[in-house]
Scaffold this motif. Sequence first.
Motif, mmCIF file in Angstrom:
data_model
loop_
_atom_site.group_PDB
_atom_site.id
_atom_site.type_symbol
_atom_site.label_atom_id
_atom_site.label_comp_id
_atom_site.label_asym_id
_atom_site.label_seq_id
_atom_site.Cartn_x
_atom_site.Cartn_y
_atom_site.Cartn_z
ATOM 1 N N ALA A 145 -6.165 -5.637 -5.271
ATOM 2 C CA ALA A 145 -6.114 -4.175 -5.235
ATOM 3 C C ALA A 145 -7.115 -3.679 -6.270
ATOM 4 N N ALA A 174 0.837 -1.202 0.000
ATOM 5 C CA ALA A 174 0.000 0.000 0.000
ATOM 6 C C ALA A 174 0.868 1.247 0.000
ATOM 7 N N GLU A 187 -8.371 -0.730 -6.981
ATOM 8 C CA GLU A 187 -8.070 0.500 -7.716
ATOM 9 C C GLU A 187 -7.169 0.241 -8.916
ATOM 10 N N HIS A 242 0.594 3.140 -3.334
ATOM 11 C CA HIS A 242 -0.421 4.143 -3.014
ATOM 12 C C HIS A 242 -1.831 3.616 -3.280
ATOM 13 N N THR A 243 -2.049 2.363 -2.904
ATOM 14 C CA THR A 243 -3.375 1.760 -3.039
ATOM 15 C C THR A 243 -3.516 0.650 -1.999
ATOM 16 N N ASN A 244 -4.744 0.382 -1.608
ATOM 17 C CA ASN A 244 -4.991 -0.635 -0.583
ATOM 18 C C ASN A 244 -5.092 -2.026 -1.196
#
Length: 195
Positions: free
Chosen positions: A168, A26, A170, A30-32
């Motif tokens: 993920a 993450a 996104e 920059h993403t969960n």
Amino acid sequence: MISAQSEKALIRLFETGVSESAERLATLLHTNWQTQEVSLRPVPTDKFTDNSGGDQEHYGSFFTMPGAVFGVMFSRESAPRLAKAFFPSGPAQPDVTERWVRDTIAEMSNVIVHAVANTLADATGDVFFLSAPQTVVGRRQDLIRAAPSRSAKSEKAFFLMAYVHMLAEELSADCSLLLLLGSERCERLLKALED
């Protein structure tokens, strides 16, 4: 045979390592990342199968050590998106190169595997010396089926397979982590969890 109580303890331990790797991913991407599945299978290596990936090709990075094989798999379709997210200031090219993607998959796999391996090593008081990643491309079921053959020749059979699936949304990307443990390594882990 592993008792239900031991299986729960092992799953909790794997979940701790996977949670750590998800946090690191993450930060880097920059993403969960969400954990979708954690399972253990005491299955003979000649029966390793996985039909969930169908014929879709995946990148797989494999790490070995005495008594264990770690494998991380990403779909080939999502790999270029991951490369751009992982190295946003990468080569100024309209298309992501194959080498860029392979390097990204190897680096991301490093992050995932070492987070999980460190958790297992801490639990047993062992030091895990993992090989450098070997990155290959193939159908996921073929990568899983071939995983046992990547082990040291001294490991004739594996006792336990741990499987983790992360997503993920996104990035429309998923990740599968495969861990094969030999009986001696597994016994040490179970003993440490009982103490």
